[in-house]
Every structure is written in C-alpha cells, then in structure tokens.
Enzyme design. Structure first.
Site, PDB file in Angstrom:
ATOM      1  N   HIS A 227      -4.028  -6.293   2.620  1.00  0.00           N
ATOM      2  CA  HIS A 227      -2.711  -6.396   3.252  1.00  0.00           C
ATOM      3  C   HIS A 227      -2.827  -6.640   4.752  1.00  0.00           C
ATOM      4  O   HIS A 227      -2.258  -5.930   5.584  1.00  0.00           O
ATOM      5  CB  HIS A 227      -1.851  -5.166   2.928  1.00  0.00           C
ATOM      6  CG  HIS A 227      -1.463  -5.102   1.477  1.00  0.00           C
ATOM      7  ND1 HIS A 227      -2.405  -4.991   0.467  1.00  0.00           N
ATOM      8  CD2 HIS A 227      -0.256  -5.175   0.867  1.00  0.00           C
ATOM      9  CE1 HIS A 227      -1.782  -4.989  -0.703  1.00  0.00           C
ATOM     10  NE2 HIS A 227      -0.497  -5.109  -0.495  1.00  0.00           N
TER      11      HIS A 227
ATOM     12  N   ASP B 115       7.377  -5.389   3.612  1.00  0.00           N
ATOM     13  CA  ASP B 115       7.090  -3.981   3.900  1.00  0.00           C
ATOM     14  C   ASP B 115       7.081  -3.679   5.396  1.00  0.00           C
ATOM     15  O   ASP B 115       7.206  -2.525   5.805  1.00  0.00           O
ATOM     16  CB  ASP B 115       5.751  -3.560   3.282  1.00  0.00           C
ATOM     17  CG  ASP B 115       5.923  -3.120   1.827  1.00  0.00           C
ATOM     18  OD1 ASP B 115       7.074  -2.870   1.414  1.00  0.00           O
ATOM     19  OD2 ASP B 115       4.904  -3.028   1.116  1.00  0.00           O
TER      20      ASP B 115
ATOM     21  N   PHE C  18      -4.349   1.289   7.235  1.00  0.00           N
ATOM     22  CA  PHE C  18      -4.607   2.711   6.988  1.00  0.00           C
ATOM     23  C   PHE C  18      -6.101   3.029   7.040  1.00  0.00           C
ATOM     24  O   PHE C  18      -6.507   4.082   7.510  1.00  0.00           O
ATOM     25  CB  PHE C  18      -4.022   3.123   5.630  1.00  0.00           C
ATOM     26  CG  PHE C  18      -2.567   2.756   5.475  1.00  0.00           C
ATOM     27  CD1 PHE C  18      -1.718   2.785   6.570  1.00  0.00           C
ATOM     28  CD2 PHE C  18      -2.051   2.379   4.246  1.00  0.00           C
ATOM     29  CE1 PHE C  18      -0.384   2.435   6.446  1.00  0.00           C
ATOM     30  CE2 PHE C  18      -0.712   2.031   4.105  1.00  0.00           C
ATOM     31  CZ  PHE C  18       0.123   2.056   5.211  1.00  0.00           C
TER      32      PHE C  18
ATOM     33  N   SER D 118      -2.460  -1.936  -5.592  1.00  0.00           N
ATOM     34  CA  SER D 118      -2.274  -2.930  -4.529  1.00  0.00           C
ATOM     35  C   SER D 118      -3.600  -3.517  -4.067  1.00  0.00           C
ATOM     36  O   SER D 118      -3.714  -4.711  -3.836  1.00  0.00           O
ATOM     37  CB  SER D 118      -1.562  -2.296  -3.335  1.00  0.00           C
ATOM     38  OG  SER D 118      -0.294  -1.817  -3.729  1.00  0.00           O
TER      39      SER D 118
ATOM     40  N   GLU E 111      -7.112   9.132   3.655  1.00  0.00           N
ATOM     41  CA  GLU E 111      -8.100   8.094   3.948  1.00  0.00           C
ATOM     42  C   GLU E 111      -9.299   8.635   4.718  1.00  0.00           C
ATOM     43  O   GLU E 111     -10.429   8.166   4.532  1.00  0.00           O
ATOM     44  CB  GLU E 111      -7.460   6.945   4.736  1.00  0.00           C
ATOM     45  CG  GLU E 111      -6.397   6.166   3.956  1.00  0.00           C
ATOM     46  CD  GLU E 111      -5.034   6.838   3.959  1.00  0.00           C
ATOM     47  OE1 GLU E 111      -4.858   7.838   4.696  1.00  0.00           O
ATOM     48  OE2 GLU E 111      -4.132   6.384   3.231  1.00  0.00           O
TER      49      GLU E 111
ATOM     50  N   ARG F 124      -2.762 -10.013   1.139  1.00  0.00           N
ATOM     51  CA  ARG F 124      -1.866  -9.756   0.015  1.00  0.00           C
ATOM     52  C   ARG F 124      -1.437 -11.084  -0.602  1.00  0.00           C
ATOM     53  O   ARG F 124      -1.337 -11.203  -1.822  1.00  0.00           O
ATOM     54  CB  ARG F 124      -0.626  -9.004   0.517  1.00  0.00           C
ATOM     55  CG  ARG F 124       0.443  -8.805  -0.552  1.00  0.00           C
ATOM     56  CD  ARG F 124       1.656  -8.085   0.035  1.00  0.00           C
ATOM     57  NE  ARG F 124       2.673  -7.899  -0.985  1.00  0.00           N
ATOM     58  CZ  ARG F 124       3.601  -8.814  -1.289  1.00  0.00           C
ATOM     59  NH1 ARG F 124       3.647  -9.957  -0.645  1.00  0.00           N
ATOM     60  NH2 ARG F 124       4.496  -8.562  -2.230  1.00  0.00           N
TER      61      ARG F 124
ATOM     62  N   GLN G 187       2.882  -1.298   7.609  1.00  0.00           N
ATOM     63  CA  GLN G 187       1.890  -1.613   6.574  1.00  0.00           C
ATOM     64  C   GLN G 187       0.971  -2.778   6.955  1.00  0.00           C
ATOM     65  O   GLN G 187       0.118  -3.168   6.177  1.00  0.00           O
ATOM     66  CB  GLN G 187       2.591  -1.981   5.251  1.00  0.00           C
ATOM     67  CG  GLN G 187       3.789  -1.124   4.903  1.00  0.00           C
ATOM     68  CD  GLN G 187       3.411   0.309   4.594  1.00  0.00           C
ATOM     69  OE1 GLN G 187       2.672   0.574   3.665  1.00  0.00           O
ATOM     70  NE2 GLN G 187       3.906   1.247   5.394  1.00  0.00           N
TER      71      GLN G 187
ATOM     72  N   ARG H  24      -7.344 -10.150  -2.173  1.00  0.00           N
ATOM     73  CA  ARG H  24      -7.416  -8.796  -2.758  1.00  0.00           C
ATOM     74  C   ARG H  24      -7.655  -8.884  -4.271  1.00  0.00           C
ATOM     75  O   ARG H  24      -8.359  -8.065  -4.851  1.00  0.00           O
ATOM     76  CB  ARG H  24      -6.155  -7.981  -2.448  1.00  0.00           C
ATOM     77  CG  ARG H  24      -4.889  -8.580  -3.011  1.00  0.00           C
ATOM     78  CD  ARG H  24      -3.697  -7.650  -2.818  1.00  0.00           C
ATOM     79  NE  ARG H  24      -2.466  -8.369  -3.110  1.00  0.00           N
ATOM     80  CZ  ARG H  24      -1.401  -7.812  -3.662  1.00  0.00           C
ATOM     81  NH1 ARG H  24      -1.394  -6.542  -3.990  1.00  0.00           N
ATOM     82  NH2 ARG H  24      -0.312  -8.526  -3.876  1.00  0.00           N
TER      83      ARG H  24
END
Lengths: 323, 329
Positions: free
Chosen positions: B117, B125, B92, B46, B67, B175, B129, B19
C-alpha cells in the site's frame, strides 16, 4: 604493588551461585565500569543472583565436545574466546533485554569460560567486543542487540518460536529454553506488552522472562515515574505463569525456574524478581544514584573492601588499586 | 509507429498488483524453502500473506495489530535460522523505525520487511494508510537493501534473489495493479541483477533529451508521459528504477555524462530522500552536469479514487509530461 595486576585476578573456585563467585562477579562488574569510567552499576548489581540462578541450573550452553571452561583469565591468542560457530544449535538462549545491565552478563560469561577475564576491563573501548550495550555484530554470543528498551522481549519471543519450530520439525533433538531478562523501567514500553499478549497466544512454554524489579529508573523510583503495580496481577491476567520471588535468593530463584518447566505448548513463564538496585554495596543501594554513574577509584576501593573486608581479596584484582 | 506503451508493456498479460505477486510467490516458495516463515499484523488479506497462511499454518504468525512486536519477533526468528517475511502496510511497518533500526538493521537480522500500500495510489483510504516516507527511512539504514518492483516479474525475481541473500531487506509494494513490462530474451535469461536498473528503450540512449527514472506505480504514467513528450518532439529514455539501495550508480553517472538535457525521477513517495534524493546524492558526488527534476509527493495525501489521486498529485502521463516540458523550458 604488582605492575601487572590483571594477571593476579583468578575466579574463585565453586559454582556461579556460590557466595565467593557472586562477590567476584560484583567486584568485576564494578572494575569493568570503573575502567570504562562509564556504565550502569545499579542495574548490573541487581542482576547477579538472577544470572547465577539461570547459569547454575540446567542452562544448556551448547559448548563444543570436550570443552573445558577455562580457568585462565588472561588473554592469549583469541581475545573473544568462544564464538557462535563453537556452540551447538539447540542450545538455550539468553536475551538481555535490559541491555544496560550487560557488565553483569559479561562477568558471568567470563566466569563460565566464554572469554578471559582480563578482557573485562576493555568494556566500552573502541573496536572491542565488549560494547556498552549488547551488540551481536561485535560479539555474536549476544543473542540480541539491545539497549533500546523493550525490543529484546520481542526478539526473545521470535527465538522461542523459532527454536520450537526447529524442535517440532525434528531439526534439533531438544527443546531449547529462551531466557529473557527485562528491566522494570522497560516494562513501561508498549512493545513488551505487545509481546506479553502474543506469547500466551502462541503458547511458548519454552520462554521464561525474568523481571529485575529493582524499583528504580533514571529519573526516580519506578513507582513515581510510571507505576507498574499490580504487576503480578497484570501478568497473570495476560495468561502467564507468574512466580514472585526475592531476586537475591538464589535458591528461591532456582525453585521458581524449576516450577517453570520447558514445554513446547503451554503458558509462557514469568518470574518477578524483587531486587535491590546496587545490591551488595551499601552506598550503591539506591533507586537512582547509581543507575548510570561509574565508581571513582576511591569508591571502587570502598566497594571492594565492603565485599571482601579487604581491598586485596583472594581472587585478586582486575584493576590496580588506586588509593 | 507504435507507442511506448505498446512497445514496452505486455497487453497480453493481465496487470497485477505487486502485493499480489508477492503473496502468490511467497506461498509457492514455502514448499521449496522450509526456512521461510511469514508474519503479519492483521492485514493478511491486504498484504496477501493469506495464501501462505493457508498453505503453511505452522509457519505463519499473525501477530495482531502490534507491528513493533512483529518486527522484533521476526528478528528473533531470523536469529533462529529462519527467513522471515514480515508484512504490513508500508506506513505501519516502517513507522516502527526504532524496532527496524535496532532489531533488524543494526542486528543484521535476515528479515524481509514487506511494505504494501505504497503511496497516494492506494486511493480512498486516505493519508493515514499511505506509505510515503518509507524509502527515505529504509535506505538511510546501514545493511538494508531496498527494492521497489515495477511489475510481477520484478517482484518474483527479487524474492528469488532474496533467498540467496543474507541481510535485512525492505520491499515496497503497491495496492494498485501494475502492467507487466516486456523483456527481451537476454534480460529474462540474465535475471535480476543487484543494483542494476533496466533501460526500457536502450536503443534511444544516445538520442534522448530527458531520462525518466520511474519506480513502482509511476512506471505506467511515466511511459504514457513519454508518448506525450514524443508528440512535442521530446525524446524520453525510460528506466525501471527498481533498486533503491543499492542504486544503479553506474547508470546515473552514464546519464549525467550523456547528451541528455534533463534527468527526472518520478515516484509515488515524498520527493525528499526517496529515489530522487538518492539520485541527487549520486549526481552531486561526482559533479552534476544535468539538472534533476524530482517529481514526487510534497504533502500528506488524502482520500480520492486512485485515478483522481494520481491526477491530483501529478502522476498522470499528461501531468508528468507537462512538468518535464516546463522544466526544459
């Protein structure tokens, strides 16, 4: 009876909002759907004046220099007529988010000279560019592939942002307007409200949405399935300029469009067009019955007769009368 | 004798999360490509689109936690001639499947969907997530290119390649930090080739007992597993399986034709339909002569440190090696 009735069809003279042309648009919508034996007449007929008002205004098509909207109505070499490469960047865009109303858009584009009217009766045929819902891979002048409701709204916002960015960075010399036609049932999708929140944030004053508020959806009256009211208040609270008009009154629609100026940085514009589902054909004016039912031959004849007072109107017929 | 870890990863360079590689590189490219626009859904710190946002505020659109609208807006920007990168967590962004199906894939919109992620590797998390089904969803869509970079070089190379490509793309990012892989001059010079995986130890091709097809976050534990397997007399061939679609079918077929005893896929993703599923499709199409061990996640994840999660879900060198040895019998 003429053995090749399609050749007898001619668009009436006059501009798109004239009485005669609007009748011919309604007739051709029904003939398309009758030929396909499926489609959505109710929500197509309710769109006729909205499309007329948009296209009779200052809509910039971006036609190539020297382009004369063709009066010919029969296919020649190029069935599809105009394609994207023929139109200039910086043109206005129209996104039909309520994709099931596409026969109305096809009729209007054909009248405007985009493609020959004889193609209209190929609606929904395998491989043809006139797909059952707008499909930009089959017909690239459909600005967005729609039909899964709510999605055209966001695509329209993206187009408005993109065209404004090109204008502000001097890639194009005029600020295009993006028109987005929404259905009332479609307003039940969460995605449209996401867009309604986003557009005022970005102040896309070049975005104009028109809601075809015909009060009906597949399962019943909108009011019963999932009421939208108080719709105008909701949209004003979302920071849109809102005009509520009779959606079958072309001059009222044009006045509302005129009161929604194309601006780079201002509130986005909304017109709530109060319409009648199935408008113009008395037996089709019903919130649900003609949502997704094709007219049978005798019903088509009755509809044409009601429009013109004759089953053989002066503009001719796309389909041979089967009485 | 040096270990695979020493031989294949570059300890002189700092590990970097893909990322971060994405966020840094897209911000750099912004100056060169005025057609790049970036969209985010309130996760720019993030997904690391924050760097582009700072440098090019006029071309950055924070769409809020919405989104579906972000994906559609990206599609409209693409139709306006821009190259949008729309980023959110993998869970998401690919969770808005109908919007991707219609407004991106079916529309052949030139959109780059960035899902960060990925997997149980995100750690604390927890399950909501963790993107664990995104590869399955994305690769099923016609027109879609799907890529999961193995390290920083992969990520930047792929983004560069994407600027020459017309069509929708999904890129899956981690991540957690990824150790940079060593590459030969020839590989560096040739650059990333579409649908071509890298065999990390090609000299072992004819001697290997098992091929480990690794992707993204599982490269590091997969390489560690090879070292453990070596102590048990099992030779592993290690592959950076970064292209999920197009898949490196040529290599899969070569592995199937070789003297290997087992092919294994290792992915921090559900074991259904991702890399393992894609490889199974290729193997069975021609007739599999090798068994396939699909190592992946088979339940929804949970909270825990990334290390604890990787151990629990079977992605440590020891766990992967154990699974291979068990399968080899």
């Amino acid at each position: 009876m003429n053995s090749n009735p399609m050749s007898r069809f001619t668009w009436p003279q006059g501009n798109i909002s004239s009485d005669g042309v609007r009748k011919a648009l309604r007739q051709s919508i029904l003939e398309q759907i009758a030929a396909a034996t499926s489609g959505h007449p109710g929500g197509s007929l309710s769109l006729v004046e909205i499309l007329s008002a948009i296209f009779d205004g200052n809509f910039e098509h971006g036609f190539p220099a020297g382009f004369v909207p063709k009066t010919e109505v029969t296919s020649t070499s190029s069935k599809m007529g105009l394609v994207r490469e023929n139109l200039s960047d910086g043109r206005d865009r129209l996104v039909l988010s309520k994709g099931h109303g596409v026969p109305a858009l096809y009729s209007a584009l054909s009248f405007l000279g985009y493609f020959p009217a004889s193609e209209l009766v190929q609606l929904r045929r395998l491989g043809h560019f006139l797909q059952g819902h707008p499909d930009r891979n089959h017909y690239d002048l459909m600005e967005a592939s729609t039909g899964s409701l709510g999605q055209g709204a966001s695509v329209a916002l993206g187009l408005a942002l993109g065209e404004r960015l090109k204008f502000e960075t001097k890639k194009i010399g005029r600020l295009p307007r993006v028109y987005c036609l929404l259905g009332d049932g479609e307003m039940q999708e969460g995605q449209v409200w996401e867009m309604f929140m986003a557009a005022p944030k970005f102040q896309t004053g070049n975005l104009l949405c028109v809601i075809d508020y015909n009060k009906g959806q597949i399962d019943g009256p909108v009011k019963e399935i999932m009421d939208l009211e108080p719709l105008g208040d909701k949209l004003r609270a979302f920071n849109w300029t809102v005009h509520e008009v009779d959606g079958h009154d072309v001059s009222a629609l044009k006045a509302a469009i005129a009161k929604s100026p194309i601006t780079a940085r201002a509130k986005p514009h909304m017109i709530i067009a109060n319409t009648v589902k199935g408008k113009g054909i008395s037996f089709m004016e019903h919130p649900t019955q003609w949502h997704g039912a094709a007219p049978k031959p005798e019903q088509l004849e009755a509809a044409v007769k009601e429009l013109w007072g004759s089953t053989q109107p002066a503009c001719g017929r796309l389909l041979e009368a089967k009485v | 004798m040096s270990t695979f870890k020493e031989k294949l990863t570059d300890s002189t360079q700092k590990p970097k999360a893909s990322r971060n590689s994405f966020g840094d590189h897209v911000a750099e490219l912004g100056a060169k490509f005025p057609q790049i626009v970036v969209l985010d859904a309130d996760l720019s710190k993030s997904t690391q689109t924050q760097h582009f946002a700072k440098r090019f505020p006029d071309r950055f659109f924070n769409m809020g936690i919405a989104e579906a609208n972000m994906i559609g807006t990206a599609s409209g920007l693409a139709m306006s001639g821009f190259v949008p990168f729309a980023a959110s967590f993998a869970a998401f962004i690919t969770g808005r499947y109908d919007q991707i199906r219609m407004s991106v894939a079916a529309s052949r919109a030139n959109v780059r969907l960035i899902g960060t992620h990925a997997g149980v590797g995100i750690g604390e998390d927890g399950h909501s997530q963790m993107g664990l089904e995104d590869l399955t969803l994305m690769r099923s869509l016609p027109n879609m290119t799907v890529f999961q970079p193995g390290d920083d070089w992969d990520t930047t190379q792929f983004i560069d390649w994407s600027m020459k490509h017309e069509g929708p793309i999904y890129m899956r990012l981690t991540r957690q930090n990824l150790p940079p892989l060593k590459r030969t001059e020839t590989v560096l010079k040739a650059g990333l080739q579409p649908g071509v995986w890298t065999v990390l130890n090609p000299e072992d091709f004819d001697a290997a007992d098992v091929a480990l097809l690794l992707t993204g976050g599982t490269l590091e534990p997969g390489i560690a597993a090879a070292d453990i397997l070596a102590t048990k007399g099992v030779k592993a061939l290690l592959v950076n399986a970064n292209w999920i679609k197009p898949l490196d079918e040529t290599l899969v077929n070569r592995l199937n034709d070789g003297r290997l005893k087992l092919i294994a896929t290792v992915e921090d993703h559900f074991s259904v339909g991702g890399l393992g599923g894609a490889v199974a499709e290729v193997l069975t199409q021609r007739g599999a002569s090798k068994p396939l061990e699909r190592i992946g996640v088979t339940s929804f994840g949970q909270s825990g440190t990334p290390e604890a999660n990787y151990d629990h879900y079977g992605f440590t060198g020891a766990k992967i090696a154990e699974r291979i040895l068990r399968r080899l019998g």
